[in-house]
Design a protein around this motif. Sequence first.
Motif, PDB file in Angstrom:
ATOM      1  N   LEU A  39      82.956  75.584  34.769  1.00 34.08           N
ATOM      2  CA  LEU A  39      81.979  75.037  35.598  1.00 34.08           C
ATOM      3  C   LEU A  39      82.434  73.442  35.646  1.00 34.08           C
ATOM      4  N   GLU A  40      82.312  72.928  36.932  1.00 30.95           N
ATOM      5  CA  GLU A  40      82.671  71.468  37.071  1.00 30.95           C
ATOM      6  C   GLU A  40      81.372  71.004  36.847  1.00 30.95           C
ATOM      7  N   ASP A  41      81.445  69.531  36.692  1.00 27.31           N
ATOM      8  CA  ASP A  41      79.791  68.964  36.343  1.00 27.31           C
ATOM      9  C   ASP A  41      79.332  68.847  37.713  1.00 27.31           C
ATOM     10  N   GLU A  42      79.917  68.882  38.794  1.00 26.34           N
ATOM     11  CA  GLU A  42      79.110  68.915  40.203  1.00 26.34           C
ATOM     12  C   GLU A  42      78.557  70.333  40.492  1.00 26.34           C
ATOM     13  N   THR A  43      78.957  71.228  39.967  1.00 33.28           N
ATOM     14  CA  THR A  43      78.566  72.817  40.124  1.00 33.28           C
ATOM     15  C   THR A  43      76.896  72.791  39.957  1.00 33.28           C
ATOM     16  N   ASP A  44      76.411  73.305  40.839  1.00 31.07           N
ATOM     17  CA  ASP A  44      74.892  73.585  40.891  1.00 31.07           C
ATOM     18  C   ASP A  44      74.557  74.693  39.876  1.00 31.07           C
ATOM     19  N   ARG A  57      74.479  69.633  30.743  1.00 31.59           N
ATOM     20  CA  ARG A  57      75.478  69.182  29.725  1.00 31.59           C
ATOM     21  C   ARG A  57      74.941  67.626  29.269  1.00 31.59           C
ATOM     22  N   GLU A  58      74.586  66.745  29.934  1.00 26.19           N
ATOM     23  CA  GLU A  58      74.177  65.652  29.447  1.00 26.19           C
ATOM     24  C   GLU A  58      72.873  65.587  28.636  1.00 26.19           C
ATOM     25  N   ALA A  59      72.116  66.495  28.920  1.00 25.74           N
ATOM     26  CA  ALA A  59      70.552  66.718  28.378  1.00 25.74           C
ATOM     27  C   ALA A  59      70.986  67.398  26.958  1.00 25.74           C
ATOM     28  N   VAL A  60      72.220  68.184  26.629  1.00 23.51           N
ATOM     29  CA  VAL A  60      72.327  68.620  25.622  1.00 23.51           C
ATOM     30  C   VAL A  60      73.122  67.518  24.613  1.00 23.51           C
ATOM     31  N   THR A  61      74.094  66.817  25.386  1.00 24.71           N
ATOM     32  CA  THR A  61      74.847  65.962  24.612  1.00 24.71           C
ATOM     33  C   THR A  61      74.419  64.551  24.225  1.00 24.71           C
ATOM     34  N   ASP A  62      73.738  64.145  25.552  1.00 27.85           N
ATOM     35  CA  ASP A  62      73.516  62.778  25.235  1.00 27.85           C
ATOM     36  C   ASP A  62      72.004  62.443  24.970  1.00 27.85           C
ATOM     37  N   LEU A  63      71.097  63.611  25.361  1.00 31.22           N
ATOM     38  CA  LEU A  63      69.518  63.437  25.074  1.00 31.22           C
ATOM     39  C   LEU A  63      69.096  64.264  24.075  1.00 31.22           C
ATOM     40  N   GLY A  64      70.120  64.956  23.375  1.00 29.99           N
ATOM     41  CA  GLY A  64      69.940  65.992  22.156  1.00 29.99           C
ATOM     42  C   GLY A  64      68.906  67.271  22.399  1.00 29.99           C
ATOM     43  N   ARG A  66      68.183  70.878  22.452  1.00 28.95           N
ATOM     44  CA  ARG A  66      68.726  71.891  21.309  1.00 28.95           C
ATOM     45  C   ARG A  66      68.395  73.204  21.808  1.00 28.95           C
ATOM     46  N   ASP A  67      67.619  73.398  23.011  1.00 26.78           N
ATOM     47  CA  ASP A  67      67.417  74.647  23.284  1.00 26.78           C
ATOM     48  C   ASP A  67      67.115  74.692  24.978  1.00 26.78           C
ATOM     49  N   ALA A  68      67.162  75.849  25.581  1.00 27.76           N
ATOM     50  CA  ALA A  68      66.822  75.852  27.091  1.00 27.76           C
ATOM     51  C   ALA A  68      65.633  75.332  27.488  1.00 27.76           C
ATOM     52  N   ARG A  69      64.666  75.481  26.759  1.00 22.55           N
ATOM     53  CA  ARG A  69      63.322  74.831  27.095  1.00 22.55           C
ATOM     54  C   ARG A  69      63.388  73.470  27.062  1.00 22.55           C
ATOM     55  N   THR A  70      64.064  72.852  25.942  1.00 20.49           N
ATOM     56  CA  THR A  70      64.112  71.271  26.165  1.00 20.49           C
ATOM     57  C   THR A  70      64.986  70.841  27.172  1.00 20.49           C
ATOM     58  N   VAL A  71      65.795  71.636  27.757  1.00 20.98           N
ATOM     59  CA  VAL A  71      66.825  71.238  28.704  1.00 20.98           C
ATOM     60  C   VAL A  71      65.887  71.277  30.152  1.00 20.98           C
ATOM     61  N   LYS A  72      65.239  72.336  30.212  1.00 23.79           N
ATOM     62  CA  LYS A  72      64.177  72.457  31.221  1.00 23.79           C
ATOM     63  C   LYS A  72      63.473  71.166  31.224  1.00 23.79           C
ATOM     64  N   LEU A  73      62.797  70.872  30.394  1.00 23.36           N
ATOM     65  CA  LEU A  73      61.891  69.620  30.441  1.00 23.36           C
ATOM     66  C   LEU A  73      62.657  68.357  30.682  1.00 23.36           C
ATOM     67  N   LEU A  74      63.729  68.117  30.523  1.00 23.83           N
ATOM     68  CA  LEU A  74      64.425  67.216  30.555  1.00 23.83           C
ATOM     69  C   LEU A  74      65.400  67.053  31.980  1.00 23.83           C
ATOM     70  N   THR A  75      65.504  68.106  32.607  1.00 20.56           N
ATOM     71  CA  THR A  75      66.170  68.375  33.816  1.00 20.56           C
ATOM     72  C   THR A  75      65.565  68.998  35.125  1.00 20.56           C
ATOM     73  N   ARG A  76      64.347  69.691  34.839  1.00 23.38           N
ATOM     74  CA  ARG A  76      63.698  70.395  35.880  1.00 23.38           C
ATOM     75  C   ARG A  76      64.433  71.789  35.975  1.00 23.38           C
ATOM     76  N   ALA A  77      65.614  71.963  35.257  1.00 26.63           N
ATOM     77  CA  ALA A  77      66.194  73.458  35.543  1.00 26.63           C
ATOM     78  C   ALA A  77      65.243  74.607  35.444  1.00 26.63           C
ATOM     79  N   GLY A  78      65.180  75.431  36.248  1.00 30.52           N
ATOM     80  CA  GLY A  78      64.357  76.671  36.045  1.00 30.52           C
ATOM     81  C   GLY A  78      62.807  76.315  36.474  1.00 30.52           C
ATOM     82  N   MET A  79      62.687  75.286  36.966  1.00 29.88           N
ATOM     83  CA  MET A  79      61.001  75.007  37.276  1.00 29.88           C
ATOM     84  C   MET A  79      60.818  74.847  38.833  1.00 29.88           C
ATOM     85  N   GLY A  80      61.989  75.670  39.553  1.00 30.60           N
ATOM     86  CA  GLY A  80      61.755  75.503  41.068  1.00 30.60           C
ATOM     87  C   GLY A  80      61.105  77.001  41.425  1.00 30.60           C
ATOM     88  N   TRP A  81      61.369  77.299  42.820  1.00 26.42           N
ATOM     89  CA  TRP A  81      60.845  78.461  43.349  1.00 26.42           C
ATOM     90  C   TRP A  81      61.078  79.722  42.390  1.00 26.42           C
TER      91      TRP A  81
END
Length: 127
Positions: A39-44, A57-64, A66-81
């Motif tokens: 995956l390239e960084d621009e890949t949805d 990746r930024e949520a994991v490396t730069d924002l710390g 540690r799990d999918a739930r935290t990634v979800k809170l930081l990026t909104r991934a998985g919070m859509g329709w």
Amino acid sequence: AEAGAGRAGELRRRRDRMRAFADVMSAAHAPGPGWPAWLEDETDVCRCEEVTAGRVREAVTDLGARDARTVKLLTRAGMGWCQGRMCGTAVSCLAARDGAAEPPAERRPFAVPVPLATLAALDEPSE
């Protein structure tokens, strides 16, 4: 009461068949090993919220994260329709740190809304 038990057994068998089919489909369409590196960084990753692999990746490396739930809170991934039904596994795998094994897909329970009238019509449980 026996009719209800027969119906419950029928529903369990149907659920088990559906789960077996879902497992076969997952195995047939599983991405190859090491796919997160493709995956390239621009890949949805999350189409609903337009979250890219780079943001995860930024949520994991730069924002710390540690799990999918935290990634979800930081990026909104998985919070859509779709509520993560399409992207949940990908987000979980991208959230895995330090080359950890890719986590298994989360199994969501089958659920169907039940009208209150249906519940009210049930017999009282026998003791």
